[in-house]
Write a protein that holds these residues in place. Structure first.
Motif, PDB file in Angstrom:
ATOM      1  N   GLN A   1       0.770  -1.153   0.096  1.00  0.00           N
ATOM      2  CA  GLN A   1      -0.035  -0.026   0.074  1.00  0.00           C
ATOM      3  C   GLN A   1       0.889   1.043   0.001  1.00  0.00           C
ATOM      4  OE1 GLN A   1      -4.036   0.358   2.166  1.00  0.00           O
ATOM      5  NE2 GLN A   1      -2.544   1.303   3.697  1.00  0.00           N
TER       6      GLN A   1
ATOM      7  N   ILE B   1      -1.483   8.127   0.186  1.00  0.00           N
ATOM      8  CA  ILE B   1      -2.588   8.182   0.685  1.00  0.00           C
ATOM      9  C   ILE B   1      -2.626   9.153   1.831  1.00  0.00           C
ATOM     10  CG2 ILE B   1      -4.286   6.885   1.968  1.00  0.00           C
ATOM     11  CD1 ILE B   1      -3.389   4.235   0.792  1.00  0.00           C
TER      12      ILE B   1
ATOM     13  N   THR C   1      -2.782  12.427   0.175  1.00  0.00           N
ATOM     14  CA  THR C   1      -4.282  12.693  -0.341  1.00  0.00           C
ATOM     15  C   THR C   1      -5.257  13.260   0.588  1.00  0.00           C
ATOM     16  OG1 THR C   1      -3.538  10.930  -2.217  1.00  0.00           O
ATOM     17  CG2 THR C   1      -6.123  11.555  -1.769  1.00  0.00           C
TER      18      THR C   1
ATOM     19  N   LYS D   1      -4.965   3.818 -10.264  1.00  0.00           N
ATOM     20  CA  LYS D   1      -4.663   2.749  -9.554  1.00  0.00           C
ATOM     21  C   LYS D   1      -2.877   2.751  -9.228  1.00  0.00           C
ATOM     22  CE  LYS D   1      -6.206  -0.522 -12.228  1.00  0.00           C
ATOM     23  NZ  LYS D   1      -6.630  -1.681 -12.841  1.00  0.00           N
TER      24      LYS D   1
ATOM     25  N   SER E   1      -1.556   4.940  -8.082  1.00  0.00           N
ATOM     26  CA  SER E   1      -1.213   5.686  -6.730  1.00  0.00           C
ATOM     27  C   SER E   1      -1.560   5.002  -5.557  1.00  0.00           C
ATOM     28  CB  SER E   1      -1.805   7.380  -6.998  1.00  0.00           C
ATOM     29  OG  SER E   1      -3.475   6.770  -6.753  1.00  0.00           O
ATOM     30  N   GLU E   2      -2.380   3.821  -5.792  1.00  0.00           N
ATOM     31  CA  GLU E   2      -2.855   3.246  -4.456  1.00  0.00           C
ATOM     32  C   GLU E   2      -1.771   2.151  -4.278  1.00  0.00           C
ATOM     33  OE1 GLU E   2      -6.307   1.160  -5.369  1.00  0.00           O
ATOM     34  OE2 GLU E   2      -7.389   3.116  -6.149  1.00  0.00           O
TER      35      GLU E   2
ATOM     36  N   ASP F   1      -1.133  -4.190 -10.173  1.00  0.00           N
ATOM     37  CA  ASP F   1      -2.205  -3.525 -10.299  1.00  0.00           C
ATOM     38  C   ASP F   1      -3.445  -4.279 -10.350  1.00  0.00           C
ATOM     39  OD1 ASP F   1      -1.357  -0.956  -9.710  1.00  0.00           O
ATOM     40  OD2 ASP F   1      -0.750  -0.702 -11.933  1.00  0.00           O
TER      41      ASP F   1
ATOM     42  N   HIS G   1      -4.403  -6.423  -7.329  1.00  0.00           N
ATOM     43  CA  HIS G   1      -4.972  -5.554  -6.269  1.00  0.00           C
ATOM     44  C   HIS G   1      -6.496  -5.201  -6.473  1.00  0.00           C
ATOM     45  CE1 HIS G   1      -5.435  -2.456  -3.092  1.00  0.00           C
ATOM     46  NE2 HIS G   1      -5.616  -1.514  -4.114  1.00  0.00           N
TER      47      HIS G   1
ATOM     48  N   THR H   1      -9.613  -6.789  -4.204  1.00  0.00           N
ATOM     49  CA  THR H   1     -10.556  -5.747  -3.678  1.00  0.00           C
ATOM     50  C   THR H   1     -12.037  -6.032  -4.132  1.00  0.00           C
ATOM     51  OG1 THR H   1      -8.669  -4.081  -3.602  1.00  0.00           O
ATOM     52  CG2 THR H   1     -11.126  -3.266  -3.628  1.00  0.00           C
TER      53      THR H   1
END
Length: 582
Positions: A415, A420, A423, A433, A435-436, A547, A550, A554
């Motif tokens: 992560q 995060i 942000t 995605k 950036s996550e 990516d 993930h 999710t």
């Protein structure tokens, strides 16, 4: 098929001769106008010929075939069209089948609806489409595929999950992909376009339920003398047997994992998987809770031996570790795990050589591999040819130790905590995605052209060559001869590349020494660990795979919880399903 063939074997001679004459036309590569008319006339006189079975016809056609199988074998489009009730317009010497208005006298009535004929099976359980695909007759494949689609009540094409499978579980695409016929190789791409759809049983494999390919609470180990008549599903060299634990175990952290596999275009699965959590106690360990829990996970990418060596390594590697002094003395930490893995990989190769290479010195190596729990792969003994690459992860409470041999790969999806936080505090605006998460490589491929690898290969007396696949791709390989090349510089097995008698094992052209990378676990960042063969990495970057996984996890986790599954069960189903999608 067997009953019909048995009845055909007992047929009178005159009936057999009539059938042979009919099969002779069907087994012809091409039919001119005269022969087409003859075929129609024979079929009009005896409609049962459409479902006849070949027996004792020598090289003409194999036993148990129907006339449509014979057409598929020979690539006889005209004969197939007649049998299927399709209109034909064939000139002298012409081999094309086109729509036409038939004269009333040329129409054929068969004893069975033509729609049934393409679904009839031979003694191997193959449809005519299987046979045409294996022979590489592209036009026949198209004709038969269309006929089967039209015959299906729902108009479903015989591809993907709806593709017919023979008694060996192989689809028409599977036969085309593994065929050595010149036509099949020539039309490989076209056959793939005609026959492939996601879910094909040969290329994609048939997956077992997700819950059977996952774990969460680990294995529960019991001493063999205390197990009684319980059904034990694990056997190891220590005096313990194991069963999957359906409930959390005290002092054992949950470690959810899942696995997925597919054969790919080789059709025959050559890879193996290993999942053991926790590793069983040692023989001297009186308490299963004294030793820090360690999980062992691995992917082994076999080549050239139908997967026997990859499965052997998956079974043997944990045995070597469990029997080692390092494991007997292990009390935690990454150093001990790294030493175990570095020691065990070459020993497995030594054992493999002792078992498969005639005249090899086995020394004091015990050549009995006992681990069966947590191994997915071939049950056959290893062969003297072929080999396997592999990547292994040992997971402790605070560390992940990864050992890599070859071009299988391990990456850690983390992560992106800093991004995060930024942000959330509006210090930065992020989208997408990427950036996550961050994707951290925990292994690096062993390619022959890497400076250290190429130097070793050349010192061992072999050379590294560059093969241009297309304008955008060049593959470097170790070459022993014009037709003897390999694209990795480290592997178990492949002993013909380890044959320099003047050099020790660690200096041969191909070696089984792992590179070790240690990662300190971070509960605030670490999300998922991905171990995969090069089939993934050949078409996806580390970041693309991270990516994808993930996003899939999710989405699937939310879906599973929405139908009432508890978090542990939801994750147990989610992980293998994410692997399936990958």
């Amino acid at each position: 098929a067997a009953r019909s063939t048995a009845l055909a074997l007992s047929s009178p001679t005159l009936l057999w001769e009539a059938r042979k004459n009919f099969f002779a036309l069907c087994a012809s590569a091409r039919l001119n106008e005269k022969k087409v008319k003859k075929l129609k006339k024979m079929l009009s006189r005896d409609p049962s010929l459409a479902q006849a079975r070949a027996t004792d016809m020598g090289n003409l056609v194999y036993d148990g075939a129907t006339p449509l199988h014979a057409c598929a074998l020979a690539g006889n489009k005209e004969g197939a069209a007649v049998l299927l009730g399709l209109p034909t317009d064939v000139g002298e010497g012409d081999g094309d089948v086109v729509a036409a208005n038939e004269k009333e006298d040329d129409k054929v009535t068969t004893a069975t609806s033509p729609s049934i004929l393409p679904t009839l099976l031979d003694l191997q359980g193959r449809t005519p489409l299987h046979v045409a695909a294996e022979r590489g007759h592209l036009d026949l494949v198209r004709i038969l595929k269309s006929a089967m689609t039209s015959a299906d009540p729902n108009g479903t094409a015989p591809i993907g999950p709806d593709a017919p499978t023979d008694l060996a579980g192989r689809t028409p695409l599977g036969w085309a992909a593994t065929s050595r016929e010149v036509n099949a190789r020539k039309h490989g791409k076209e056959l793939e376009r005609e026959l492939f759809s996601p879910g094909d049983g040969s290329v994609c494999g048939v997956q077992t339920p997700a819950m059977d390919r996952s774990g969460c609470f680990g294995w529960r180990w019991r001493r063999a003398e205390d197990a009684g008549n319980d059904q034990a599903t694990a056997k190891v060299s220590t005096p313990f047997v194991g069963m999957r634990s359906p409930m959390p175990q005290p002092s054992l952290p949950a470690l959810p994992y899942g696995h997925s596999e597919m054969p790919g275009w080789r059709v025959d699965m050559e890879d193996a998987l290993l999942h053991l959590y926790p590793l069983p106690p040692s023989a001297s360990d009186a308490s299963t809770g004294r030793r820090p829990p360690v999980g062992m996970f691995g992917v082994f990418d076999g080549h050239g031996d139908a997967g026997t060596i990859s499965a052997y390594v998956a079974r043997t590697l944990p045995e070597i570790i469990l029997e080692s002094d390092q494991w007997q003395e292990y009390a935690g930490g990454s150093d001990g795990l790294a030493k175990m893995l570095s020691m065990a990989c070459p020993v497995v190769d030594e054992k493999l050589r002792a078992e498969t290479v005639p005249g090899a010195e086995s020394g004091a190596v015990d050549t009995t591999a006992l681990v069966s729990v947590g191994v997915v792969g071939s049950a056959n003994p290893p062969t003297p040819t072929g080999g396997t690459t592999g990547v292994i992860a040992l997971i402790g409470r605070r560390e992940i130790v990864v050992g890599n041999i070859g071009d299988s790969r391990c990456v850690l999806v983390q992560q992106n905590v800093e991004n995060i936080k930024a942000t959330e505090s509006k210090e930065a605006v992020t989208t997408g995605k990427e950036s996550e998460i961050n994707v951290k490589p925990l292994s690096f491929d062993h390619k022959p052209n890497l400076p250290g690898e190429q130097t070793r290969v050349e010192k061992a007396g072999l050379e590294v060559i560059a093969e241009v696949v297309d304008e955008s791709e060049t593959i470097h390989k170790i070459q022993r001869g014009p037709n003897d090349k390999i694209a990795v510089s480290r592997a178990w097995g492949d002993f013909d590349y380890k044959a320099n008698s003047e050099l020790p094992a660690q200096e041969q052209a191909i070696i089984s020494t792992p590179d070790i990378i240690v990662h300190t676990r971070d509960s605030a960042k670490d999300l998922y660990l991905i171990l995969a063969c090069d089939g993934i990495w050949d078409v996806m970057s580390n970041e693309e795979a991270g990516d994808f996984v993930h996003a899939a996890i999710t989405r699937l986790f939310i879906e599973k919880q929405s139908v009432g599954l508890d978090p542990a069960s939801a994750m147990s189903e989610t992980l293998p399903m994410a692997g399936d999608e990958l």
